[in-house]
Design a protein around this motif. Structure first.
Motif, PDB file in Angstrom:
ATOM      1  N   ASP A   1       0.830  -1.204   0.000  1.00 51.17           N
ATOM      2  CA  ASP A   1       0.000   0.000   0.000  1.00 51.17           C
ATOM      3  C   ASP A   1       0.869   1.260   0.000  1.00 51.17           C
ATOM      4  O   ASP A   1       0.568   2.243  -0.687  1.00 51.17           O
ATOM      5  N   TYR A   2       1.931   1.229   0.772  1.00 51.74           N
ATOM      6  CA  TYR A   2       2.837   2.379   0.814  1.00 51.74           C
ATOM      7  C   TYR A   2       3.526   2.592  -0.533  1.00 51.74           C
ATOM      8  O   TYR A   2       3.630   3.724  -1.023  1.00 51.74           O
ATOM      9  N   LEU A   3       3.984   1.510  -1.162  1.00 49.52           N
ATOM     10  CA  LEU A   3       4.659   1.619  -2.461  1.00 49.52           C
ATOM     11  C   LEU A   3       3.695   2.072  -3.553  1.00 49.52           C
ATOM     12  O   LEU A   3       4.095   2.795  -4.480  1.00 49.52           O
ATOM     13  N   GLN A   4       2.453   1.652  -3.483  1.00 49.48           N
ATOM     14  CA  GLN A   4       1.456   2.098  -4.472  1.00 49.48           C
ATOM     15  C   GLN A   4       1.228   3.609  -4.356  1.00 49.48           C
ATOM     16  O   GLN A   4       1.111   4.306  -5.372  1.00 49.48           O
ATOM     17  N   ALA A   5       1.165   4.121  -3.129  1.00 51.93           N
ATOM     18  CA  ALA A   5       1.003   5.565  -2.950  1.00 51.93           C
ATOM     19  C   ALA A   5       2.215   6.323  -3.462  1.00 51.93           C
ATOM     20  O   ALA A   5       2.103   7.393  -4.088  1.00 51.93           O
ATOM     21  N   GLU A   6       3.406   5.781  -3.222  1.00 48.97           N
ATOM     22  CA  GLU A   6       4.621   6.416  -3.721  1.00 48.97           C
ATOM     23  C   GLU A   6       4.696   6.367  -5.239  1.00 48.97           C
ATOM     24  O   GLU A   6       5.099   7.353  -5.896  1.00 48.97           O
ATOM     25  N   SER A   7       4.309   5.236  -5.836  1.00 49.60           N
ATOM     26  CA  SER A   7       4.316   5.106  -7.299  1.00 49.60           C
ATOM     27  C   SER A   7       3.325   6.067  -7.946  1.00 49.60           C
ATOM     28  O   SER A   7       3.618   6.679  -8.990  1.00 49.60           O
ATOM     29  N   LEU A   8       2.148   6.222  -7.362  1.00 49.07           N
ATOM     30  CA  LEU A   8       1.150   7.148  -7.909  1.00 49.07           C
ATOM     31  C   LEU A   8       1.665   8.585  -7.884  1.00 49.07           C
ATOM     32  O   LEU A   8       1.471   9.341  -8.847  1.00 49.07           O
ATOM     33  N   LEU A   9       2.350   8.957  -6.814  1.00 52.95           N
ATOM     34  CA  LEU A   9       2.922  10.297  -6.720  1.00 52.95           C
ATOM     35  C   LEU A   9       3.985  10.512  -7.787  1.00 52.95           C
ATOM     36  O   LEU A   9       4.012  11.568  -8.458  1.00 52.95           O
ATOM     37  N   ASN A  10       4.859   9.550  -7.981  1.00 51.04           N
ATOM     38  CA  ASN A  10       5.915   9.681  -8.992  1.00 51.04           C
ATOM     39  C   ASN A  10       5.340   9.755 -10.405  1.00 51.04           C
ATOM     40  O   ASN A  10       5.844  10.502 -11.254  1.00 51.04           O
ATOM     41  N   ASN A  11       4.291   8.989 -10.669  1.00 51.03           N
ATOM     42  CA  ASN A  11       3.648   9.035 -11.999  1.00 51.03           C
ATOM     43  C   ASN A  11       3.031  10.415 -12.255  1.00 51.03           C
ATOM     44  O   ASN A  11       3.116  10.945 -13.365  1.00 51.03           O
ATOM     45  N   THR A  12       2.406  10.974 -11.245  1.00 44.34           N
ATOM     46  CA  THR A  12       1.799  12.299 -11.412  1.00 44.34           C
ATOM     47  C   THR A  12       2.872  13.358 -11.630  1.00 44.34           C
ATOM     48  O   THR A  12       2.718  14.262 -12.469  1.00 44.34           O
ATOM     49  N   ARG A  13       3.970  13.270 -10.876  1.00 41.71           N
ATOM     50  CA  ARG A  13       5.079  14.209 -11.086  1.00 41.71           C
ATOM     51  C   ARG A  13       5.659  14.094 -12.497  1.00 41.71           C
ATOM     52  O   ARG A  13       6.074  15.096 -13.088  1.00 41.71           O
ATOM     53  N   ALA A  14       5.701  12.890 -13.035  1.00 39.66           N
ATOM     54  CA  ALA A  14       6.279  12.680 -14.375  1.00 39.66           C
ATOM     55  C   ALA A  14       5.428  13.287 -15.475  1.00 39.66           C
ATOM     56  O   ALA A  14       5.934  13.561 -16.578  1.00 39.66           O
ATOM     57  N   THR A  15       4.140  13.494 -15.228  1.00 42.51           N
ATOM     58  CA  THR A  15       3.282  14.070 -16.276  1.00 42.51           C
ATOM     59  C   THR A  15       3.524  15.566 -16.474  1.00 42.51           C
ATOM     60  O   THR A  15       3.264  16.108 -17.549  1.00 42.51           O
ATOM     61  N   ILE A  16       4.032  16.248 -15.445  1.00 43.16           N
ATOM     62  CA  ILE A  16       4.197  17.705 -15.540  1.00 43.16           C
ATOM     63  C   ILE A  16       5.209  18.099 -16.616  1.00 43.16           C
ATOM     64  O   ILE A  16       4.931  18.983 -17.443  1.00 43.16           O
ATOM     65  N   PRO A  17       6.407  17.482 -16.685  1.00 40.61           N
ATOM     66  CA  PRO A  17       7.329  17.854 -17.774  1.00 40.61           C
ATOM     67  C   PRO A  17       6.763  17.580 -19.161  1.00 40.61           C
ATOM     68  O   PRO A  17       7.040  18.339 -20.107  1.00 40.61           O
ATOM     69  N   LEU A  18       5.968  16.517 -19.280  1.00 43.37           N
ATOM     70  CA  LEU A  18       5.372  16.228 -20.591  1.00 43.37           C
ATOM     71  C   LEU A  18       4.383  17.312 -20.997  1.00 43.37           C
ATOM     72  O   LEU A  18       4.368  17.758 -22.155  1.00 43.37           O
ATOM     73  N   TRP A  19       3.556  17.751 -20.065  1.00 46.84           N
ATOM     74  CA  TRP A  19       2.606  18.817 -20.381  1.00 46.84           C
ATOM     75  C   TRP A  19       3.340  20.129 -20.663  1.00 46.84           C
ATOM     76  O   TRP A  19       2.930  20.888 -21.547  1.00 46.84           O
ATOM     77  N   ARG A  20       4.424  20.385 -19.925  1.00 46.58           N
ATOM     78  CA  ARG A  20       5.199  21.601 -20.192  1.00 46.58           C
ATOM     79  C   ARG A  20       5.839  21.555 -21.575  1.00 46.58           C
ATOM     80  O   ARG A  20       5.927  22.572 -22.273  1.00 46.58           O
ATOM     81  N   LEU A  21       6.269  20.376 -21.989  1.00 44.15           N
ATOM     82  CA  LEU A  21       6.857  20.237 -23.320  1.00 44.15           C
ATOM     83  C   LEU A  21       5.815  20.483 -24.390  1.00 44.15           C
ATOM     84  O   LEU A  21       6.089  21.127 -25.411  1.00 44.15           O
ATOM     85  N   ARG A  22       4.624  19.969 -24.174  1.00 47.46           N
ATOM     86  CA  ARG A  22       3.551  20.214 -25.155  1.00 47.46           C
ATOM     87  C   ARG A  22       3.162  21.680 -25.174  1.00 47.46           C
ATOM     88  O   ARG A  22       2.759  22.215 -26.219  1.00 47.46           O
ATOM     89  N   CYS A  23       3.243  22.312 -24.048  1.00 48.08           N
ATOM     90  CA  CYS A  23       2.890  23.737 -23.990  1.00 48.08           C
ATOM     91  C   CYS A  23       3.938  24.589 -24.683  1.00 48.08           C
ATOM     92  O   CYS A  23       3.682  25.744 -25.006  1.00 48.08           O
ATOM     93  N   GLY A  24       5.134  24.018 -24.898  1.00 49.83           N
ATOM     94  CA  GLY A  24       6.169  24.755 -25.610  1.00 49.83           C
ATOM     95  C   GLY A  24       6.895  25.762 -24.762  1.00 49.83           C
ATOM     96  O   GLY A  24       7.412  26.746 -25.293  1.00 49.83           O
ATOM     97  N   LYS A  25       6.967  25.519 -23.456  1.00 48.36           N
ATOM     98  CA  LYS A  25       7.624  26.467 -22.569  1.00 48.36           C
ATOM     99  C   LYS A  25       8.835  25.798 -21.933  1.00 48.36           C
ATOM    100  O   LYS A  25       8.824  24.618 -21.600  1.00 48.36           O
ATOM    101  N   ARG A  26       9.862  26.576 -21.730  1.00 44.31           N
ATOM    102  CA  ARG A  26      11.084  26.085 -21.129  1.00 44.31           C
ATOM    103  C   ARG A  26      11.125  26.312 -19.612  1.00 44.31           C
ATOM    104  O   ARG A  26      11.876  25.678 -18.911  1.00 44.31           O
ATOM    105  N   LYS A  27      10.309  27.237 -19.133  1.00 43.99           N
ATOM    106  CA  LYS A  27      10.315  27.549 -17.715  1.00 43.99           C
ATOM    107  C   LYS A  27       8.989  27.116 -17.084  1.00 43.99           C
ATOM    108  O   LYS A  27       8.027  26.785 -17.772  1.00 43.99           O
ATOM    109  N   MET A  28       8.948  27.156 -15.808  1.00 40.98           N
ATOM    110  CA  MET A  28       7.733  26.814 -15.092  1.00 40.98           C
ATOM    111  C   MET A  28       6.652  27.833 -15.389  1.00 40.98           C
ATOM    112  O   MET A  28       6.911  29.029 -15.510  1.00 40.98           O
ATOM    113  N   VAL A  29       5.428  27.351 -15.569  1.00 45.35           N
ATOM    114  CA  VAL A  29       4.312  28.262 -15.879  1.00 45.35           C
ATOM    115  C   VAL A  29       3.933  29.001 -14.602  1.00 45.35           C
ATOM    116  O   VAL A  29       3.832  28.389 -13.553  1.00 45.35           O
TER     117      VAL A  29
END
Length: 255
Positions: free
Chosen positions: A227-255
């Motif tokens: 259960d603890y590892l599943q919560a940690e994995s879900l957090l890491n997956n959500t964090r990994a989506t942010i750079p992908l969305w930033r890349l699609r947005c075409g921005k180099r810096k944080m919005v």
């Protein structure tokens, strides 16, 4: 014996006949617009939401009431090179139409004039003081050449130039509509991506708090390690989506 009027009458008759024939005869078939299957009305045309905004279709993006989008579309229309080229083609087609129309009128118009003055010397032989020793002459002439459009060559040229002008205007409208749609589409995609980035960040904060709770429960022996590892994995997956969305947005810096 033919009089002067009898000599001129056949010439006048021939010119009149040529003018009449030039106003009636055209060589070649007239242009016929090709038939195309087009729906008489589009889907939901009678919808009250659409009928209320019929007059606003030319500025449809203003329905979003976004000043940034309004400014973006205005700048895109002013600075887009393809739109400027399409506008230049309209000016070119108008000039070509003017040239084609002028061919129906006299193609050669020329005015000539001359002025000369001569004076006999006072010491010339056989002259006296009472003689007029100055001579002046003036002349003026006008030439005009006109090719009669008997078979409609020039009129066909005018028709072709009019069609070319209308095609240029339609091409400009096509570029204008496409440019406006693409500018609005890109802006909406950027705003949508920014919203998704913000949602992902909010989820990261929530999942970080969830992971802290899961760690406390795991340390207390209330949940297993899975259960603890599943919560940690879900957090890491959500964090990994942010750079992908930033890349699609075409921005180099944080919005």
């Amino acid at each position: 014996m033919m009089t002067e009027n009898n000599k001129i009458r056949p010439l006048v008759t021939m010119i009149t006949a040529a003018l009449l024939s030039s106003s009636c005869s055209l060589v070649g078939p007239d242009y016929v617009k090709p038939e195309a299957e087009v729906e008489p009305k589009w889907i939901n045309q009678s919808s009250p939401e659409i009928s209320k905004r019929t007059a606003e279709l030319s500025t449809w993006w203003k329905v979003f009431k976004d000043p940034v989008l309004d400014k973006l579309i205005t700048e895109a229309r002013q600075q887009n090179l393809s739109l400027q080229v399409a506008g230049t083609r309209i000016l070119e087609a108008r000039a070509q139409l003017g040239i084609a129309t002028s061919a129906e009128y006299p193609q050669l118009q020329q005015v000539n004039g001359d002025l000369s003055q001569q004076q006999i010397s006072a010491f010339a032989p056989n002259t006296s003081s009472i003689m007029d020793r100055s001579f002046a002459s003036t002349g003026i002439g006008f030439d005009m050449g006109w090719e009669l459009d008997i078979w409609g060559k020039f009129r066909r040229g005018v028709q072709s130039s009019v069609a070319n002008l209308e095609a240029s205007v339609a091409g400009y409208d096509d570029v204008l509509v496409s440019l406006t749609a693409e500018a609005a589409r890109a802006y909406v995609l950027i705003r949508t991506t920014e919203a998704r980035i913000q949602v992902a960040r909010d989820n990261v904060k929530i999942q970080e708090r969830t992971l802290e709770i899961a760690k406390a429960l795991f340390d207390g022996g209330l949940i297993n390690e899975l259960d603890y590892l599943q919560a940690e994995s879900l957090l890491n997956n959500t964090r990994a989506t942010i750079p992908l969305w930033r890349l699609r947005c075409g921005k180099r810096k944080m919005v």
